[in-house]
Scaffold this motif. Structure first.
Motif, PDB file in Angstrom:
ATOM      1  N   GLU A 143       0.828  -1.221   0.000  1.00  0.00           N
ATOM      2  CA  GLU A 143       0.000   0.000   0.000  1.00  0.00           C
ATOM      3  C   GLU A 143       0.859   1.267   0.000  1.00  0.00           C
ATOM      4  O   GLU A 143       0.486   2.266   0.611  1.00  0.00           O
ATOM      5  CB  GLU A 143      -0.959   0.038   1.223  1.00  0.00           C
ATOM      6  N   LEU A 164      -2.343  -4.763  -7.158  1.00  0.00           N
ATOM      7  CA  LEU A 164      -3.214  -4.076  -6.186  1.00  0.00           C
ATOM      8  C   LEU A 164      -2.621  -3.975  -4.769  1.00  0.00           C
ATOM      9  O   LEU A 164      -2.695  -2.917  -4.153  1.00  0.00           O
ATOM     10  CB  LEU A 164      -4.599  -4.730  -6.155  1.00  0.00           C
ATOM     11  N   LEU A 167      -0.518  -0.848  -4.144  1.00  0.00           N
ATOM     12  CA  LEU A 167      -1.066   0.499  -4.321  1.00  0.00           C
ATOM     13  C   LEU A 167      -1.673   1.070  -3.047  1.00  0.00           C
ATOM     14  O   LEU A 167      -2.304   0.352  -2.265  1.00  0.00           O
ATOM     15  CB  LEU A 167      -2.146   0.478  -5.412  1.00  0.00           C
ATOM     16  N   ILE A 169      -4.590   3.474  -1.393  1.00  0.00           N
ATOM     17  CA  ILE A 169      -5.973   3.686  -1.829  1.00  0.00           C
ATOM     18  C   ILE A 169      -5.975   4.933  -2.725  1.00  0.00           C
ATOM     19  O   ILE A 169      -5.337   5.937  -2.396  1.00  0.00           O
ATOM     20  CB  ILE A 169      -6.927   3.835  -0.633  1.00  0.00           C
ATOM     21  N   LEU A 192     -10.974  -8.043  -9.515  1.00  0.00           N
ATOM     22  CA  LEU A 192     -10.863  -6.733  -8.861  1.00  0.00           C
ATOM     23  C   LEU A 192     -11.843  -6.582  -7.700  1.00  0.00           C
ATOM     24  O   LEU A 192     -11.547  -5.903  -6.713  1.00  0.00           O
ATOM     25  CB  LEU A 192     -11.082  -5.606  -9.882  1.00  0.00           C
ATOM     26  N   LEU A 195     -10.073  -7.884  -4.860  1.00  0.00           N
ATOM     27  CA  LEU A 195      -8.804  -7.219  -4.536  1.00  0.00           C
ATOM     28  C   LEU A 195      -8.968  -5.763  -4.113  1.00  0.00           C
ATOM     29  O   LEU A 195      -8.018  -5.136  -3.633  1.00  0.00           O
ATOM     30  CB  LEU A 195      -7.876  -7.266  -5.766  1.00  0.00           C
ATOM     31  N   GLY A 196     -10.173  -5.198  -4.318  1.00  0.00           N
ATOM     32  CA  GLY A 196     -10.415  -3.811  -3.900  1.00  0.00           C
ATOM     33  C   GLY A 196     -10.159  -2.783  -4.984  1.00  0.00           C
ATOM     34  O   GLY A 196      -9.830  -1.634  -4.673  1.00  0.00           O
ATOM     35  N   GLY A 197     -10.310  -3.190  -6.250  1.00  0.00           N
ATOM     36  CA  GLY A 197     -10.063  -2.222  -7.326  1.00  0.00           C
ATOM     37  C   GLY A 197     -11.196  -2.167  -8.320  1.00  0.00           C
ATOM     38  O   GLY A 197     -12.124  -2.981  -8.282  1.00  0.00           O
ATOM     39  N   LYS A 220      -8.147   1.466 -10.607  1.00  0.00           N
ATOM     40  CA  LYS A 220      -7.985   2.298  -9.406  1.00  0.00           C
ATOM     41  C   LYS A 220      -8.233   1.455  -8.167  1.00  0.00           C
ATOM     42  O   LYS A 220      -9.185   0.654  -8.138  1.00  0.00           O
ATOM     43  CB  LYS A 220      -8.977   3.452  -9.454  1.00  0.00           C
ATOM     44  N   LYS A 221      -7.398   1.643  -7.153  1.00  0.00           N
ATOM     45  CA  LYS A 221      -7.641   0.926  -5.896  1.00  0.00           C
ATOM     46  C   LYS A 221      -8.638   1.740  -5.082  1.00  0.00           C
ATOM     47  O   LYS A 221      -8.392   2.907  -4.785  1.00  0.00           O
ATOM     48  CB  LYS A 221      -6.331   0.771  -5.134  1.00  0.00           C
ATOM     49  N   THR A 225      -6.778  -3.862   0.033  1.00  0.00           N
ATOM     50  CA  THR A 225      -6.739  -5.238  -0.464  1.00  0.00           C
ATOM     51  C   THR A 225      -6.680  -6.186   0.740  1.00  0.00           C
ATOM     52  O   THR A 225      -5.845  -5.986   1.635  1.00  0.00           O
ATOM     53  CB  THR A 225      -5.474  -5.446  -1.341  1.00  0.00           C
TER      54      THR A 225
END
Ligand code: SAM
Length: 241
Positions: A143, A164, A167, A169, A192, A195-197, A220-221, A225
């Motif tokens: 992150e 991800l 990255l 947020i 995604l 994974l939070g994207g 984009k995140k 994640t």
């Protein structure tokens, strides 16, 4: 008739003009790659025009002209599976105020990139040897990045699982692709979600010399994640999400 130079083509296809210093650095990079390629097989792309199009133009096409990037900021960028240094090295040359991390699992390739960094006097870039699945769990890398780049490392959902976790947020992952199939997008969207994207842009371009198709997928995140990703070394490729 005026024959277009590489500089003209940059301007026409990317609306951007490299400086003399950047052009000189690319020439040094090219010569260094030719030299090393005599000893180890770093890249098959060694003809000048092909090198220009597939390594230089392609690397930059993924990061130029994006209205969601603050180019003036000192962005933290990671290139995952950088190989001989693409797309990371050309980007490091044109954005000296960005901080680049070039990651690859092969020690031999990273050693060579360290030589290139020295020859090019690129103090804004560092290298890391390791697998994305392991490095992506380390607190100094997880992150921590504004931008994650990945070209020719695996299928899109595998790339997403690698990128991800690195990255912040709000950070952006760039998947460099050739063709882009509907099924790939369906699979990527499903990955995604876990994974939070989310995909924010799919950009299609034609390369300026051979008119080959390129797609750049921008992710984009949006939320953290989950800790379980990336899964253990080898699992993302064996069992894509
Ligand atoms: N990105 C470069 C390019 O487009 O020219 C190199 C692409 S090369 C086909 C794939 C690179 O990814 C290799 O150098 C390989 O060692 C590296 N790689 C593959 N899986 C990886 C992983 N899980 N973690 C880190 N590097 C990986």
């Amino acid at each position: 008739m005026k024959i277009p130079t590489f500089e003209d083509i940059w301007q026409n296809s990317l609306q951007w003009q490299p400086t003399q210093e950047q052009l000189e650095k690319w020439e040094i990079l090219y010569q260094e790659i030719l030299l090393i390629n005599r000893q180890i097989n770093l890249t098959r792309i060694t003809e000048p025009q092909e090198f220009w199009e597939k390594h230089l133009w392609d690397s930059l096409a993924g990061v130029i002209g994006l209205d969601f990037l603050n180019y003036k900021d000192s962005l933290k960028v990671i290139d995952i599976g950088t190989g001989a240094g693409f797309p990371g090295l050309p980007i490091s040359i044109i954005f000296p105020h960005w901080q680049l991390t070039l990651l690859d699992s092969t020690q031999k390739k990273i050693k060579v990139i360290n030589l290139f960094l020295e020859a090019l006097k690129l103090s804004n870039s560092q290298t890391v040897v390791g697998r994305a699945e392991a490095i992506g769990h380390l607190p100094q890398h997880r992150e921590k990045y504004d931008l994650g780049l990945i070209r020719a490392v695996g299928e899109p959902s595998v790339c997403a699982e690698y990128v991800l976790p690195f990255l912040k947020i709000g950070g952006i992952g760039v998947l460099y692709r050739g063709n882009w199939e509907t099924q790939e997008e369906i699979n990527l969207k499903a990955a995604l979600k876990k994974l939070g994207g989310k995909i924010i842009l799919v950009k299609q371009l034609r390369t300026p010399l051979t008119k080959s198709v390129r797609h750049f997928i921008y992710i984009k995140k949006v939320v953290l994640t989950p800790e379980q990703f990336p899964r253990d070394v080898g699992i993302p490729k064996q069992k894509p999400l």
